[in-house]
Design an enzyme around this catalytic site. Structure first.
Site, PDB file in Angstrom:
ATOM      1  N   ASP A 199      22.754  41.211  31.656  1.00 14.41           N
ATOM      2  CA  ASP A 199      24.039  41.495  32.286  1.00 14.41           C
ATOM      3  C   ASP A 199      24.251  40.584  33.493  1.00 14.41           C
ATOM      4  OD1 ASP A 199      25.053  43.447  30.682  1.00 14.41           O
ATOM      5  OD2 ASP A 199      24.425  45.129  31.929  1.00 14.41           O
ATOM      6  N   LYS A 221      29.595  40.691  32.263  1.00 13.62           N
ATOM      7  CA  LYS A 221      31.018  40.982  32.410  1.00 13.62           C
ATOM      8  C   LYS A 221      31.391  40.829  33.882  1.00 13.62           C
ATOM      9  CE  LYS A 221      30.963  44.474  28.728  1.00 13.62           C
ATOM     10  NZ  LYS A 221      29.503  44.533  28.537  1.00 13.62           N
TER      11      LYS A 221
END
Length: 412
Positions: A199, A221
């Site tokens: 991530d 993200k």
């Protein structure tokens, strides 16, 4: 010189002579290895008595009676504490061409049980053993150090032989950003992984230190930018594992605290893939702590609620002695402050916004519900950040006496 060997004892008879604590520790280890253990001793200590009572071992309540006690044994262990008896057991075993561990004489015993530690990997157990030539305390300390190194990412633990079946997936919480806060189990799994799916908020220093050849897939993200849809991430984990690879899904914080770890676990299970979840230090608690703010404090706060700032705030206790922690709440900070005041919180309720917790660029902006949005705008606050609302914010070492001039504290 000695040649260390790994001996398979599962289902094989082992004779243990002696009923004291030394014998008990070794018998317990032999039972764990699957050996069929028989004890010969006139008495047994509490540990051995428990093994006998459970049926894990059998016991002849008498002294060692000579060579016929060795019948059917593959291995002998003696620890009576009487050197004459232990020497006799050793001589009888040698005459019968049986290996004998004499726990009372490290120099004379023809066989030694090495100090050992186990490191669990998804592909099995890695056993680390040390022989120190008659110095068991040195061996114990050395093996502890070696096992710690393995368990904290000091060695590449990837499987060298190709897997014959599916691989595995581990959902690993990386903590609030500093790789030093990763758990020991997380380090073990990273050291064994063929693929790491990371991530944006996963600890990047750990990714950069991965062994050569480990494939890194960045699915991070950012606000307004989704590098890979969540459904595709789930599919990717399953595909890589079914191809025989070990996969670590490295996340920021904890996989189960707004990390979509539950979705990924269910997808792996539905795909027939073995999955392990390793908790991480959630930023909801750790990042406030980095700024000196406890989310609970006796006499100040008796509880706390963690919510995501992406969605409309749910109903939470309006009193300022209940701490509210907002994750991913910078973009909605002004609206959140208005909602909280509208729900009954005082406009003077203290607020902290902590950016980049635990990193060298950490910064804290302090204010109240009445002015925190303006202060955050003036300081150009941005994600990643954690918002803390409640009386505990006053425990921050940088809490100003005059909130009219509340500054951003830390890196510029």
């Amino acid at each position: 010189m000695s040649l260390p060997l790994a001996v398979e004892l599962r289902g094989r008879r082992v004779l243990a002579v002696g009923g004291g604590p030394v014998s008990a520790r070794r018998v317990e280890a032999l039972v764990e290895e699957g050996a069929t253990v028989h004890v010969v001793a006139p008495w047994v200590c509490e540990g051995l008595a428990a093994l006998v009572a459970s049926g894990a071992v059998t016991w002849s309540e008498r002294d060692y009676a000579g060579p016929h006690d060795l019948d059917g044994a593959w291995l002998v262990h003696t620890a009576t504490g009487d050197r004459a008896v232990d020497a006799a057991v050793r001589r009888d075993a040698e005459a019968s061409r049986l290996w004998c561990v004499d726990a009372t004489d490290a120099r004379a015993t023809p066989v030694s049980v090495l100090a050992r530690r186990r490191v669990a990997t998804p592909d099995g157990v890695l056993t680390v053993a040390v022989h120190a030539d008659g110095d068991p305390l040195l061996a114990r300390d050395a093996v502890r150090t070696l096992a710690t190194s393995l368990a904290t990412g000091g060695t590449d633990l990837r499987r060298r032989r190709a897997r014959t079946g599916p691989g595995w997936v581990a959902l690993v919480g990386g903590g609030p950003g500093d790789g030093a806060l990763l758990t020991a189990r997380g380090h073990e799994l990273l050291a064994a992984a063929d693929v790491v799916v990371v991530d944006r908020l996963g600890p990047r220093d750990l990714v950069e230190a991965l062994p050569r050849g480990v494939r890194v897939v960045d699915v991070g993200k950012a606000p307004g930018r989704h590098a890979m849809p969540q459904d595709r991430i789930c599919d990717l984990l399953v595909e890589e594992a079914l191809a025989g690879r070990g996969v670590v899904r490295l996340k920021g914080g904890d996989p189960y605290v707004f990390g979509r770890g539950g979705e990924e676990r269910l997808a792996c299970e539905a795909g027939g893939v073995a999955v392990e979840v390793v908790p991480g230090v959630t930023s909801a608690v750790a990042v406030p702590a980095a700024a000196g703010i406890p989310v609970t404090h006796r006499g100040v706060s008796r509880g706390f609620t963690v919510v995501t700032g992406h969605d409309e705030l749910p109903r939470v206790p309006p009193r300022t002695d209940h701490t509210l922690v907002l994750l991913m709440g910078v973009g909605t900070l002004r609206r959140s402050a208005q909602v909280l005041v509208g729900a009954g919180r005082s406009p003077d309720c203290p607020v902290a916004v902590i950016e980049r917790g635990w990193l060298p660029t950490q910064r804290t902006t302090l204010g109240t519900l009445a002015d925190i949005a303006d202060l955050a705008d003036a300081a150009a606050v941005e994600n990643p950040a954690v918002v803390v609302v409640g009386d505990v914010v006053r425990l921050c070492p940088d809490w100003p006496l005059d909130l009219a001039d509340a500054p951003a504290v830390g890196a510029a």
